[in-house]
Design a protein around this motif. Structure first.
Motif, short mmCIF file in Angstrom:
data_model
loop_
_atom_site.label_atom_id
_atom_site.label_comp_id
_atom_site.label_asym_id
_atom_site.label_seq_id
_atom_site.Cartn_x
_atom_site.Cartn_y
_atom_site.Cartn_z
N LYS A 18 3.93 -76.36 23.69
CA LYS A 18 2.83 -76.70 24.31
C LYS A 18 2.08 -75.40 24.79
O LYS A 18 0.83 -74.94 24.53
N ILE A 19 2.74 -74.80 25.69
CA ILE A 19 2.36 -73.51 26.28
C ILE A 19 1.81 -72.39 25.20
O ILE A 19 0.69 -71.96 25.21
N HIS A 20 2.76 -72.30 24.28
CA HIS A 20 2.45 -71.46 23.01
C HIS A 20 1.24 -71.86 22.40
O HIS A 20 0.31 -70.89 21.95
N ALA A 21 0.93 -73.20 22.02
CA ALA A 21 -0.22 -73.61 21.62
C ALA A 21 -1.59 -73.32 22.14
O ALA A 21 -2.47 -73.16 21.45
N LEU A 22 -1.41 -73.23 23.48
CA LEU A 22 -2.67 -73.31 24.31
C LEU A 22 -2.99 -71.80 24.61
O LEU A 22 -4.13 -71.52 25.05
N MET A 23 -1.88 -71.20 24.35
CA MET A 23 -1.97 -69.55 25.09
C MET A 23 -3.33 -68.86 24.61
O MET A 23 -3.94 -68.37 25.51
N HIS A 49 8.67 -64.55 29.65
CA HIS A 49 7.79 -63.66 28.40
C HIS A 49 6.29 -64.14 28.25
O HIS A 49 5.55 -63.49 27.87
N GLU A 50 6.13 -65.48 28.61
CA GLU A 50 4.86 -66.07 28.71
C GLU A 50 4.04 -65.35 29.64
O GLU A 50 2.53 -65.09 29.42
N ALA A 51 4.56 -65.28 30.89
CA ALA A 51 3.63 -64.45 31.82
C ALA A 51 3.34 -63.05 31.43
O ALA A 51 2.24 -62.61 31.98
N GLU A 52 4.33 -62.64 31.07
CA GLU A 52 3.97 -61.04 30.65
C GLU A 52 3.14 -60.77 29.58
O GLU A 52 2.28 -59.95 29.53
N GLY A 53 2.85 -61.94 28.60
CA GLY A 53 1.96 -61.89 27.65
C GLY A 53 0.54 -61.97 28.24
O GLY A 53 -0.49 -61.64 28.03
N VAL A 54 0.45 -62.98 29.27
CA VAL A 54 -1.08 -63.08 30.07
C VAL A 54 -1.24 -61.83 30.71
O VAL A 54 -2.62 -61.20 30.68
N LEU A 55 -0.18 -61.19 31.55
CA LEU A 55 -0.63 -59.73 32.05
C LEU A 55 -1.10 -58.84 30.96
O LEU A 55 -1.95 -58.01 31.62
N GLU A 56 -0.35 -58.63 29.68
CA GLU A 56 -0.63 -57.83 28.85
C GLU A 56 -2.11 -57.92 28.61
O GLU A 56 -2.78 -56.87 28.31
N HIS A 57 -2.67 -59.13 28.33
CA HIS A 57 -3.99 -59.31 28.02
C HIS A 57 -5.10 -58.74 29.06
O HIS A 57 -5.91 -58.49 28.97
N ILE A 68 -2.07 -55.07 38.12
CA ILE A 68 -1.62 -55.76 36.85
C ILE A 68 -0.62 -54.93 36.27
O ILE A 68 0.30 -55.60 35.61
N LYS A 69 -0.88 -53.54 36.03
CA LYS A 69 0.14 -52.85 35.51
C LYS A 69 1.66 -53.07 36.14
O LYS A 69 2.56 -53.25 35.61
N ILE A 70 1.61 -52.95 37.48
CA ILE A 70 2.89 -53.11 38.22
C ILE A 70 3.38 -54.30 37.80
O ILE A 70 4.95 -54.52 37.87
N ASP A 71 2.82 -55.51 37.94
CA ASP A 71 3.28 -56.74 37.73
C ASP A 71 3.72 -57.08 36.28
O ASP A 71 4.90 -57.63 36.31
N ARG A 72 3.15 -56.48 35.64
CA ARG A 72 3.52 -56.48 34.05
C ARG A 72 4.85 -55.57 33.70
O ARG A 72 5.90 -55.94 33.17
N ALA A 73 5.12 -54.37 34.29
CA ALA A 73 6.15 -53.75 34.09
C ALA A 73 7.23 -54.32 34.99
O ALA A 73 8.36 -54.21 34.12
N THR A 74 7.12 -54.93 35.98
CA THR A 74 8.23 -55.65 36.60
C THR A 74 8.73 -56.63 35.58
O THR A 74 9.96 -56.92 35.79
N LEU A 75 8.00 -57.40 35.04
CA LEU A 75 8.39 -58.26 34.23
C LEU A 75 8.98 -57.82 32.81
O LEU A 75 10.11 -58.54 32.58
N LEU A 76 8.60 -56.86 32.46
CA LEU A 76 9.39 -56.00 31.66
C LEU A 76 10.72 -55.62 31.62
O LEU A 76 11.69 -55.74 30.95
N MET A 77 10.80 -55.30 32.86
CA MET A 77 12.13 -54.56 33.63
C MET A 77 13.10 -56.11 33.21
O MET A 77 14.30 -56.01 33.00
N ASP A 78 12.62 -57.19 33.92
CA ASP A 78 13.04 -58.40 33.79
C ASP A 78 13.84 -58.77 32.73
O ASP A 78 14.71 -59.60 32.56
#
Length: 418
Positions: A18-23, A49-57, A68-78
């Motif tokens: 459902k998260i993917h359907a709503l994203m 992965h879903e959080a990183e997609g939101v931050l990428e947007h 936003i870049k720092i938060d996204r890069a941190t998730l990419l590290m994870d």
């Protein structure tokens, strides 16, 4: 508002489909501030992965927002996308207010890679920019502790502890207890453990207090903490050996044996538990139990030398020479030599009339026992009986040097030279 609530409901229910359907609709209809807030919610609940997609947007919408870049890069590290994360970090200029966060994230990355000096360099650069920032000092202390620079780490932890009791969800008193215990400053460690235990109890804290008290020879205190640990977490396996050792130091060998048996019932793959059980069985005059425990230890590790040594000693004292030979031959298959064992092996092979093997083990033992009169006495008489007069003469001369007042050795030398 409806799509926002639907997304929150889906996250709380863990409904990934459902998260993917709503994203996509979520990204279009919900305001950026709320999207940013929901990305944190996704992260906290493990939807990285879903959080990183939101931050990428959001990064696409706001390319100059460094946070936003720092938060996204941190998730990419994870998510093991280090190259992309590093590229994003490099986009953030050094004069940005958020740059110390970049350095902290990079330090964490390099620390996980085992590149400690590189990590320290990043933290030192960040501390140059923000010398009073507690989180950076804490990160530096954590790194120093992992590097084994314990006194430096302790100083940083202590400085932080004067100002606050907790940082990043970590109680500083617990870190101080741990760093002092690892650094063998047991008195300081024990005092910090006692302070930590006033406000909360955990298996790790109780084990640390038990260990520190034991090292300080405060065995009654060690027993008290160890018993508390046994009640709190019966499956904290490391606690059983330490508690049993504490009882043994108080000469309560019966209780020590009971405790170690309980430990074995919960962890039957720890060779140290079986070894200590063997020792305690001997102390309690239970030789058959001792032998069984020692055999279990050796079964877990055929080259567990302390267990092998005690077991061979028991067998040798009872002249169970074939069993001694079996154990020794098992070790010999791996080209393993231990002079202490060879003393027993030589005696057993001699009694079994396997004189070549007895001679071999006397030679091995001689390398470490050239000053041991008891061993040399057995060796010299073996050589005499085996017809090796020249070698026997050499050993007799050593005995003369070690015991010049014993006429039997000088008499032997004279007989050989006659």
């Amino acid at each position: 508002m409806e799509i926002q609530q639907q997304m929150i409901d889906a996250i709380e229910q863990g409904d990934l489909d459902k998260i993917h359907a709503l994203m996509e609709q979520f990204k279009l209809d919900v305001d950026p501030d709320t999207q940013y807030e929901i990305s944190g919610y996704l992260t906290n609940l493990g939807f990285v992965h879903e959080a990183e997609g939101v931050l990428e947007h959001l990064q696409f919408l706001f390319p100059d927002e460094h946070q936003i870049k720092i938060d996204r890069a941190t998730l990419l590290m994870d998510t093991n996308q280090e190259d992309e994360a590093l590229n994003i970090f490099l986009e953030i200029p050094k004069d940005a207010d958020e740059y110390p966060q970049v350095l902290l994230a990079l330090a964490d990355y390099y620390q996980m890679q085992g590149l400690y000096e590189v990590a320290e360099k990043q933290l030192d650069e960040a501390l140059d920019l923000l010398p009073d920032e507690p989180l950076l000092k804490f990160a530096k202390a954590e790194l120093l502790m992992e590097m084994g620079r314990l006194s430096e780490a302790a100083r940083l932890y202590e400085g932080l502890y004067k100002e606050q009791s907790e940082i990043a969800g970590i109680r500083l008193v617990e870190r101080l207890a741990e760093v002092h215990r690892v650094g063998a400053s047991y008195e300081e460690a024990y005092n910090y453990y006692l302070e930590a235990l006033k406000n909360s109890t955990s298996p790790d804290l109780l084990f640390g207090a038990t260990y520190s008290a034991f090292q300080l020879e405060m065995y009654e205190a060690a027993i008290r903490h160890g018993e508390d640990l046994r009640v709190l977490d019966p499956d904290y396996f490391a606690g059983y050996l330490l508690l049993a050792q504490s009882y043994a130091m108080m000469e309560d060998n019966k209780t020590a044996l009971e405790i170690i048996k309980e430990g074995i019932s919960r962890d039957e793959y720890d060779k140290e538990l079986f070894l200590f059980a063997g020792k305690m069985a001997l102390k309690n005059s239970l030789p058959e139990e001792a032998e069984q425990f020692l055999r279990e230890a050796v079964a877990l590790d055929p080259e567990y030398m302390e267990a092998v040594h005690i077991l061979v000693s028991i067998l040798s004292q009872n002249e169970r020479d074939e069993e001694v030979a079996e154990l020794i031959e098992g070790l010999s298959e791996d080209d393993f030599e231990w002079p202490t064992l060879s003393i027993f092996a030589a005696a057993s092979y001699d009694r079994l009339e396997q004189f070549d093997l007895a001679y071999k083990h006397y030679q091995i033992a001689f390398s470490d026992y050239q000053d041991d009169v008891s061993f040399l006495e057995k060796y010299v008489y073996f050589l005499i009986e085996d017809g090796k007069r020249e070698e026997a003469s050499k050993i007799a001369k050593i005995l003369v040097e070690l015991q010049p007042d014993e006429p039997q050795w000088s008499d032997l030398v004279q007989r050989f030279e006659a």
